[in-house]
Write a protein that holds these residues in place. Structure first.
Motif, PDB file in Angstrom:
ATOM      1  N   ALA A 108       0.832  -1.204   0.000  1.00 42.51           N
ATOM      2  CA  ALA A 108       0.000   0.000   0.000  1.00 42.51           C
ATOM      3  C   ALA A 108       0.868   1.256   0.000  1.00 42.51           C
ATOM      4  N   TYR A 109       2.039   1.179   0.624  1.00 41.16           N
ATOM      5  CA  TYR A 109       2.968   2.313   0.655  1.00 41.16           C
ATOM      6  C   TYR A 109       3.441   2.665  -0.758  1.00 41.16           C
ATOM      7  N   GLU A 110       3.791   1.649  -1.552  1.00 40.02           N
ATOM      8  CA  GLU A 110       4.243   1.887  -2.927  1.00 40.02           C
ATOM      9  C   GLU A 110       3.135   2.487  -3.780  1.00 40.02           C
ATOM     10  N   VAL A 111       1.921   2.033  -3.570  1.00 40.45           N
ATOM     11  CA  VAL A 111       0.806   2.534  -4.375  1.00 40.45           C
ATOM     12  C   VAL A 111       0.474   3.974  -4.017  1.00 40.45           C
ATOM     13  N   THR A 112       0.493   4.291  -2.736  1.00 40.53           N
ATOM     14  CA  THR A 112       0.190   5.673  -2.344  1.00 40.53           C
ATOM     15  C   THR A 112       1.269   6.643  -2.801  1.00 40.53           C
ATOM     16  N   ASN A 113       2.513   6.199  -2.888  1.00 42.47           N
ATOM     17  CA  ASN A 113       3.608   7.061  -3.351  1.00 42.47           C
ATOM     18  C   ASN A 113       3.788   7.023  -4.867  1.00 42.47           C
ATOM     19  N   ASN A 114       2.976   6.249  -5.552  1.00 46.95           N
ATOM     20  CA  ASN A 114       3.036   6.089  -7.016  1.00 46.95           C
ATOM     21  C   ASN A 114       4.389   5.585  -7.503  1.00 46.95           C
ATOM     22  N   THR A 115       5.044   4.734  -6.723  1.00 43.43           N
ATOM     23  CA  THR A 115       6.316   4.156  -7.144  1.00 43.43           C
ATOM     24  C   THR A 115       6.168   2.716  -7.598  1.00 43.43           C
ATOM     25  N   TYR A 116       4.962   2.191  -7.559  1.00 42.92           N
ATOM     26  CA  TYR A 116       4.762   0.777  -7.867  1.00 42.92           C
ATOM     27  C   TYR A 116       4.987   0.464  -9.336  1.00 42.92           C
ATOM     28  N   ILE A 117       4.803   1.401 -10.230  1.00 44.08           N
ATOM     29  CA  ILE A 117       5.046   1.163 -11.658  1.00 44.08           C
ATOM     30  C   ILE A 117       6.475   1.566 -12.015  1.00 44.08           C
ATOM     31  N   LEU A 118       6.930   2.694 -11.516  1.00 40.92           N
ATOM     32  CA  LEU A 118       8.273   3.180 -11.854  1.00 40.92           C
ATOM     33  C   LEU A 118       9.366   2.255 -11.337  1.00 40.92           C
ATOM     34  N   PHE A 119       9.204   1.716 -10.133  1.00 45.38           N
ATOM     35  CA  PHE A 119      10.207   0.808  -9.590  1.00 45.38           C
ATOM     36  C   PHE A 119      10.312  -0.448 -10.452  1.00 45.38           C
ATOM     37  N   ARG A 120       9.189  -0.992 -10.851  1.00 49.75           N
ATOM     38  CA  ARG A 120       9.195  -2.206 -11.666  1.00 49.75           C
ATOM     39  C   ARG A 120       9.760  -1.937 -13.059  1.00 49.75           C
ATOM     40  N   LEU A 121       9.420  -0.813 -13.618  1.00 46.84           N
ATOM     41  CA  LEU A 121       9.952  -0.453 -14.928  1.00 46.84           C
ATOM     42  C   LEU A 121      11.468  -0.282 -14.859  1.00 46.84           C
ATOM     43  N   ALA A 122      11.948   0.387 -13.834  1.00 48.80           N
ATOM     44  CA  ALA A 122      13.393   0.552 -13.659  1.00 48.80           C
ATOM     45  C   ALA A 122      14.077  -0.794 -13.429  1.00 48.80           C
ATOM     46  N   TYR A 123      13.433  -1.676 -12.696  1.00 49.82           N
ATOM     47  CA  TYR A 123      13.975  -3.018 -12.445  1.00 49.82           C
ATOM     48  C   TYR A 123      14.213  -3.756 -13.750  1.00 49.82           C
ATOM     49  N   TRP A 124      13.196  -3.780 -14.623  1.00 52.12           N
ATOM     50  CA  TRP A 124      13.331  -4.514 -15.886  1.00 52.12           C
ATOM     51  C   TRP A 124      14.311  -3.842 -16.831  1.00 52.12           C
ATOM     52  N   ILE A 125      14.322  -2.529 -16.867  1.00 50.61           N
ATOM     53  CA  ILE A 125      15.250  -1.823 -17.752  1.00 50.61           C
ATOM     54  C   ILE A 125      16.695  -2.050 -17.313  1.00 50.61           C
ATOM     55  N   ILE A 126      16.944  -2.028 -16.007  1.00 54.55           N
ATOM     56  CA  ILE A 126      18.300  -2.272 -15.506  1.00 54.55           C
ATOM     57  C   ILE A 126      18.750  -3.683 -15.841  1.00 54.55           C
ATOM     58  N   LEU A 127      17.871  -4.669 -15.654  1.00 56.88           N
ATOM     59  CA  LEU A 127      18.233  -6.055 -15.980  1.00 56.88           C
ATOM     60  C   LEU A 127      18.511  -6.233 -17.472  1.00 56.88           C
ATOM     61  N   ILE A 128      17.698  -5.617 -18.315  1.00 53.58           N
ATOM     62  CA  ILE A 128      17.880  -5.738 -19.768  1.00 53.58           C
ATOM     63  C   ILE A 128      19.166  -5.041 -20.204  1.00 53.58           C
ATOM     64  N   ILE A 129      19.441  -3.865 -19.663  1.00 51.97           N
ATOM     65  CA  ILE A 129      20.683  -3.159 -20.008  1.00 51.97           C
ATOM     66  C   ILE A 129      21.897  -3.946 -19.533  1.00 51.97           C
ATOM     67  N   LEU A 130      21.806  -4.536 -18.352  1.00 49.21           N
ATOM     68  CA  LEU A 130      22.899  -5.363 -17.840  1.00 49.21           C
ATOM     69  C   LEU A 130      23.159  -6.558 -18.755  1.00 49.21           C
ATOM     70  N   MET A 131      22.104  -7.231 -19.184  1.00 50.90           N
ATOM     71  CA  MET A 131      22.270  -8.370 -20.110  1.00 50.90           C
ATOM     72  C   MET A 131      22.826  -7.907 -21.453  1.00 50.90           C
ATOM     73  N   TYR A 132      22.414  -6.725 -21.900  1.00 55.83           N
ATOM     74  CA  TYR A 132      22.913  -6.186 -23.158  1.00 55.83           C
ATOM     75  C   TYR A 132      24.421  -5.955 -23.089  1.00 55.83           C
ATOM     76  N   PHE A 133      24.873  -5.315 -22.007  1.00 52.41           N
ATOM     77  CA  PHE A 133      26.302  -5.029 -21.876  1.00 52.41           C
ATOM     78  C   PHE A 133      27.116  -6.303 -21.699  1.00 52.41           C
ATOM     79  N   ILE A 134      26.612  -7.257 -20.931  1.00 57.17           N
ATOM     80  CA  ILE A 134      27.326  -8.527 -20.780  1.00 57.17           C
ATOM     81  C   ILE A 134      27.420  -9.229 -22.125  1.00 57.17           C
ATOM     82  N   GLY A 135      26.324  -9.285 -22.862  1.00 55.39           N
ATOM     83  CA  GLY A 135      26.328  -9.917 -24.184  1.00 55.39           C
ATOM     84  C   GLY A 135      27.226  -9.192 -25.160  1.00 55.39           C
ATOM     85  N   ASN A 136      27.225  -7.875 -25.107  1.00 55.06           N
ATOM     86  CA  ASN A 136      28.065  -7.076 -25.998  1.00 55.06           C
ATOM     87  C   ASN A 136      29.549  -7.323 -25.710  1.00 55.06           C
ATOM     88  N   ILE A 137      29.924  -7.364 -24.443  1.00 56.12           N
ATOM     89  CA  ILE A 137      31.319  -7.615 -24.075  1.00 56.12           C
ATOM     90  C   ILE A 137      31.738  -9.018 -24.490  1.00 56.12           C
TER      91      ILE A 137
END
Length: 148
Positions: A108-137
């Protein structure tokens, strides 16, 4: 035929039952107030697509490392199993895949602060960028011969 975009009584019946103990009734009430059903489905579909994209990238990176598809598939299955196992641990559960796909698992804390979507979006973007850089290297370090 009415196309009124509202939450059905079936949704409330399912979400207030004992289906999953990670759902909080407070968070569901807040999510229902903030999102329409179509936006809820769109956001969940977006996170599911990002999850599948990450899993595909992880498979490709493992395939670059081990050069065996069976080993890569086993590692993907192990990664999913570990993520599912982390769902039951307190603080570590925030970083599991299923907690970052479904927004009804938000607090409920995440929903009231409106971070429930942004945190998840940042989580997936960070994981995808990390996999991209590892694959690129790994791809740049790989010795490629193109013939004569």
């Amino acid at each position: 035929m009415s196309f009124h975009n509202s939450w059905s009584s079936y949704f409330f019946h399912q979400m207030t039952g004992n289906i999953n103990l990670s759902y909080s009734n407070e968070a569901i009430k807040l999510i229902v107030q903030k999102l329409t059903p179509i936006s809820f489905v769109f956001i969940t579909s977006l996170f599911t697509a990002l999850y599948l994209f990450f899993i595909a990238m992880f498979f490709i990176v493992c395939n670059i490392i081990f050069k065996k598809r069976v080993v890569s598939l086993i590692l993907v299955i192990l990664l999913n199993a570990l993520s599912k196992a982390f769902d039951s641990f307190g603080t570590i559960a925030k970083f599991s895949f299923s907690k970052n796909i479904y927004i009804v698992t938000s607090s409920a804390y995440e929903v009231t602060n409106n971070t429930y979507i942004l945190f998840r979006l940042a989580y997936w973007i960070i994981l995808i960028i990390l996999m991209y850089f590892i694959g690129n290297i790994l791809t740049k370090k790989k010795d490629c011969s193109y013939g004569d």
